[in-house]
Design a protein around this motif. Structure first.
Motif, PDB file in Angstrom:
ATOM      1  N   ARG A   2       0.837  -1.092   0.084  1.00  0.00           N
ATOM      2  CA  ARG A   2       0.058  -0.075   0.105  1.00  0.00           C
ATOM      3  C   ARG A   2       0.851   1.226  -0.233  1.00  0.00           C
ATOM      4  O   ARG A   2       1.587   1.382   0.802  1.00  0.00           O
ATOM      5  N   TYR A   3       0.920   2.055  -1.217  1.00  0.00           N
ATOM      6  CA  TYR A   3       1.736   3.308  -1.136  1.00  0.00           C
ATOM      7  C   TYR A   3       1.039   4.376  -0.431  1.00  0.00           C
ATOM      8  O   TYR A   3      -0.200   4.536  -0.546  1.00  0.00           O
ATOM      9  N   PHE A   4       1.811   5.269  -0.109  1.00  0.00           N
ATOM     10  CA  PHE A   4       1.133   6.713   0.102  1.00  0.00           C
ATOM     11  C   PHE A   4       1.593   7.406  -0.697  1.00  0.00           C
ATOM     12  O   PHE A   4       1.685   6.927  -2.061  1.00  0.00           O
ATOM     13  N   ASN A   5       1.926   8.749  -0.666  1.00  0.00           N
ATOM     14  CA  ASN A   5       2.025   9.642  -1.812  1.00  0.00           C
ATOM     15  C   ASN A   5       3.476   9.432  -2.456  1.00  0.00           C
ATOM     16  O   ASN A   5       4.436   9.930  -1.835  1.00  0.00           O
ATOM     17  N   VAL A   6       3.592   8.908  -3.521  1.00  0.00           N
ATOM     18  CA  VAL A   6       4.677   8.374  -4.238  1.00  0.00           C
ATOM     19  C   VAL A   6       5.305   9.880  -4.857  1.00  0.00           C
ATOM     20  O   VAL A   6       4.417  10.581  -5.585  1.00  0.00           O
ATOM     21  N   ALA A   7       6.503  10.200  -4.889  1.00  0.00           N
ATOM     22  CA  ALA A   7       6.866  11.505  -5.328  1.00  0.00           C
ATOM     23  C   ALA A   7       8.521  11.123  -5.896  1.00  0.00           C
ATOM     24  O   ALA A   7       8.887   9.774  -5.513  1.00  0.00           O
ATOM     25  N   GLY A   8       9.244  12.297  -6.105  1.00  0.00           N
ATOM     26  CA  GLY A   8      10.493  12.166  -6.612  1.00  0.00           C
ATOM     27  C   GLY A   8      10.740  11.606  -8.172  1.00  0.00           C
ATOM     28  O   GLY A   8       9.660  11.669  -8.958  1.00  0.00           O
ATOM     29  N   ARG A  56       0.041  14.965   4.435  1.00  0.00           N
ATOM     30  CA  ARG A  56       0.347  13.581   3.837  1.00  0.00           C
ATOM     31  C   ARG A  56       1.518  13.528   4.162  1.00  0.00           C
ATOM     32  O   ARG A  56       2.580  13.784   4.446  1.00  0.00           O
ATOM     33  N   ASP A  57       1.740  11.609   3.890  1.00  0.00           N
ATOM     34  CA  ASP A  57       2.889  11.146   3.700  1.00  0.00           C
ATOM     35  C   ASP A  57       3.533  11.023   2.425  1.00  0.00           C
ATOM     36  O   ASP A  57       2.804  10.556   1.580  1.00  0.00           O
ATOM     37  N   TYR A  58       4.819  11.204   2.192  1.00  0.00           N
ATOM     38  CA  TYR A  58       5.093  11.180   0.994  1.00  0.00           C
ATOM     39  C   TYR A  58       6.418  10.054   0.937  1.00  0.00           C
ATOM     40  O   TYR A  58       7.076   9.968   1.851  1.00  0.00           O
ATOM     41  N   VAL A  59       6.591   9.344  -0.031  1.00  0.00           N
ATOM     42  CA  VAL A  59       7.563   8.188  -0.385  1.00  0.00           C
ATOM     43  C   VAL A  59       8.167   8.462  -1.664  1.00  0.00           C
ATOM     44  O   VAL A  59       7.641   8.579  -2.767  1.00  0.00           O
ATOM     45  N   HIS A  60       9.459   8.323  -1.612  1.00  0.00           N
ATOM     46  CA  HIS A  60      10.322   8.441  -2.877  1.00  0.00           C
ATOM     47  C   HIS A  60      10.213   7.194  -3.786  1.00  0.00           C
ATOM     48  O   HIS A  60      10.134   6.019  -3.108  1.00  0.00           O
ATOM     49  N   VAL A  61      10.053   7.492  -4.870  1.00  0.00           N
ATOM     50  CA  VAL A  61       9.764   6.225  -5.948  1.00  0.00           C
ATOM     51  C   VAL A  61      11.015   5.416  -5.678  1.00  0.00           C
ATOM     52  O   VAL A  61      10.684   4.014  -5.811  1.00  0.00           O
ATOM     53  N   MET A  62      12.168   5.751  -5.634  1.00  0.00           N
ATOM     54  CA  MET A  62      13.294   4.781  -5.632  1.00  0.00           C
ATOM     55  C   MET A  62      13.184   3.959  -4.359  1.00  0.00           C
ATOM     56  O   MET A  62      13.682   2.730  -4.451  1.00  0.00           O
ATOM     57  N   ASP A  63      12.647   4.420  -3.389  1.00  0.00           N
ATOM     58  CA  ASP A  63      12.499   3.454  -2.121  1.00  0.00           C
ATOM     59  C   ASP A  63      11.751   2.411  -2.353  1.00  0.00           C
ATOM     60  O   ASP A  63      11.565   1.359  -1.745  1.00  0.00           O
ATOM     61  N   LEU A  64      10.479   2.839  -3.180  1.00  0.00           N
ATOM     62  CA  LEU A  64       9.720   1.843  -3.552  1.00  0.00           C
ATOM     63  C   LEU A  64       9.977   0.775  -4.192  1.00  0.00           C
ATOM     64  O   LEU A  64       9.866  -0.350  -4.256  1.00  0.00           O
TER      65      LEU A  64
END
Length: 162
Positions: A2-8, A56-64
């Motif tokens: 479950r992703y949160f707000n993907v960014a980067g 909101r919580d953000y997560v870097h696409v490379m961490d995904l």
């Protein structure tokens, strides 16, 4: 997952985020900075947060990407399917994200306030403890500074169609 707000974006600026129409906060801010849209509209300034904008919580696409590799290893080890939340566990208000964008790009984000959107929650933040402890996942690139810097680099190198 479950992703949160993907960014980067890819740090080498070979691939990044683009939707038509674009609705995600960070790319919309970059479009406003770059003049591709007149301004960012902040949907509501009366939320029960320290500055009135939603969190909101953000997560870097490379961490995904790293999480997916760890997830495949998990499955190959025979541990079975389960759900993992992928976020940082920390949230930022829209105004805080705008401040980080200014610091990362050196540009002011043109913006105005509009009405709240129906259904928007005051705060959505991930509980990623299981991914951290069980998968050994580390969202090391998921600082706002890094996510915005990588997205801005991709945007400015022409990867972002105008």
């Amino acid at each position: 997952f479950r992703y949160f707000n993907v960014a980067g974006a890819d740090p080498e600026a070979e691939i990044g985020e683009c939707h038509r129409p674009e609705t995600h906060l960070i790319p919309v801010m970059l479009e406003a900075i770059d003049g591709q849209r007149p301004e960012l509209v902040i949907h509501g300034d009366d939320y029960d947060t320290h500055d009135g904008t939603c969190v909101r919580d953000y997560v870097h696409v490379m961490d995904l990407v790293e999480a997916h590799v760890l997830g495949l290893e998990w499955l190959l080890d025979g541990k079975g399917s389960r759900v993992f939340n992928l976020g940082t566990g920390a949230g930022f208000t829209v105004k805080e994200v705008i401040g980080h964008a200014r610091a990362a790009t050196g540009h002011t984000v043109p913006h105005r306030y509009g009405p709240r959107r129906g259904g928007d929650a005051t705060s959505l933040v991930s509980g990623s403890h299981a991914a951290l402890t069980e998968l050994g996942w580390d969202p090391a690139r998921s600082s706002l500074k890094t996510m915005i810097k990588d997205a801005w680099t991709w945007h400015k190198t022409g990867g972002y169609p105008g």
